[in-house]
Write an enzyme that holds these catalytic residues in place. Structure first.
Site, PDB file in Angstrom:
ATOM      1  CD  GLU A  76     -57.491 -25.132 -41.944  1.00 48.29           C
ATOM      2  OE1 GLU A  76     -57.564 -23.953 -42.329  1.00 48.29           O
ATOM      3  OE2 GLU A  76     -56.641 -25.944 -42.366  1.00 48.29           O
TER       4      GLU A  76
ATOM      5  CD  GLU B 269     -52.052 -24.318 -34.249  1.00 45.40           C
ATOM      6  OE1 GLU B 269     -52.897 -24.435 -35.163  1.00 45.40           O
ATOM      7  OE2 GLU B 269     -51.245 -23.367 -34.192  1.00 45.40           O
TER       8      GLU B 269
END
Length: 284
Positions: A130, A108
């Site tokens: 992100e 991730e």
């Protein structure tokens, strides 16, 4: 039914009990002499040297935006709030679960690429937010966890927790306002690790928890059996991001997760167990 290889034998149960008794006795003796001694059983499997020099070799490189954020002490501190994590079942099961968790958070947050120094699986925990989020990740239909004006619920932290319906309950469970202050996940490393562990340990029906899958507590329903959702690392991937990765042969993202898992399992000296991918599973 849980896969037989995930179920502890009587001898392994005895070994686990003896190991936990050793931890307890060691902690009781050493804590009396050195009050600052860390008695968290996780630290016996994941030492600081292993964490920094073998598992997350490049997390503090200048090229990584999360440089200096994901410290070993923050990881260990966060695990203290989830005592069953990496501490359920025999030693092999415990190591597999920790390897699986570290593999998933590494994917991730990866900064690796095919020809990266030390290989593509040496670059976990490189990011804490992100990159180029596609939306504000606000599900306006969710009235239980309503979005706060001006806030965005993009991926943050080790597991890149996202969406208001995850930030809200995570914050409630962990003691921060996930809807009004989602930024704390990218600003406080202990809270960041806690959100990843909260997601890992928490059942969100119809999904089981990742923890239950890895320690042999997963009991598939008739719908799970029909969807071929069998226990193993692949099911954990299904829980985390099945809608984009499962039911797709040779999916690159799923393969990256598996690559990290194989590396970490080797570091811990355990096999990876069954059902590594979710290529033949229907997503939830």
């Amino acid at each position: 039914m849980a896969h037989p290889s995930l179920l502890p034998s009587s001898s392994s149960l005895l070994f686990s009990f003896s190991l936990l008794l050793f931890f307890s006795l060691t902690c009781n003796v050493e804590a009396r002499d050195t009050p600052k001694h860390d008695c968290n059983p996780i630290s016996y499997i994941v030492t600081e040297k292993l964490y920094n020099n073998s598992i997350f070799l490049h997390k503090d490189d200048a090229a990584c935006p999360a440089k200096g954020f994901y410290s070993y002490s923050s990881f260990i501190e966060a695990t203290k709030h989830f005592p069953e994590f990496g501490n359920t079942g025999d030693l092999i099961t415990r190591k597999r679960e920790i390897a699986a968790f570290l593999a998933q958070i590494s994917h991730e947050t990866t900064g690796g690429w095919a020809t990266a120094p030390d290989g593509p699986y040496a670059w976990g925990l490189c990011f804490k937010e992100e990159v180029n989020p596609q939306s504000d990740y606000c599900d306006s239909t969710n009235t239980q966890w309503p979005c706060y004006p001006g806030k965005t619920y993009h991926g943050r932290g080790p597991i890149q927790i996202s969406w208001n319906f995850n930030y809200g309950p995570a914050g409630q469970a962990l003691g921060f306002d996930g809807l009004k202050n989602p930024e704390v996940v990218a600003n406080n490393s202990v809270i960041a690790f806690k959100t990843a562990l909260w997601f890992w340990m928490t059942e969100q029906k119809p999904k089981p928890s990742c923890h239950d899958v890895m320690v042999g507590r997963y009991h598939p329903t008739a719908a799970d059996i029909a969807a071929n959702r069998t226990a193993g690392f692949g099911l954990v991937t299904n829980i985390i991001n099945g809608g984009l990765e499962c039911g797709i042969p040779d999916n690159a993202q799923s393969n990256d997760r598996i690559g990290y898992y194989k590396k970490y399992a080797q570091i811990f000296g355990v096999d990876v167990g069954p059902n590594l991918d979710c290529a033949n599973q229907q997503h939830y």
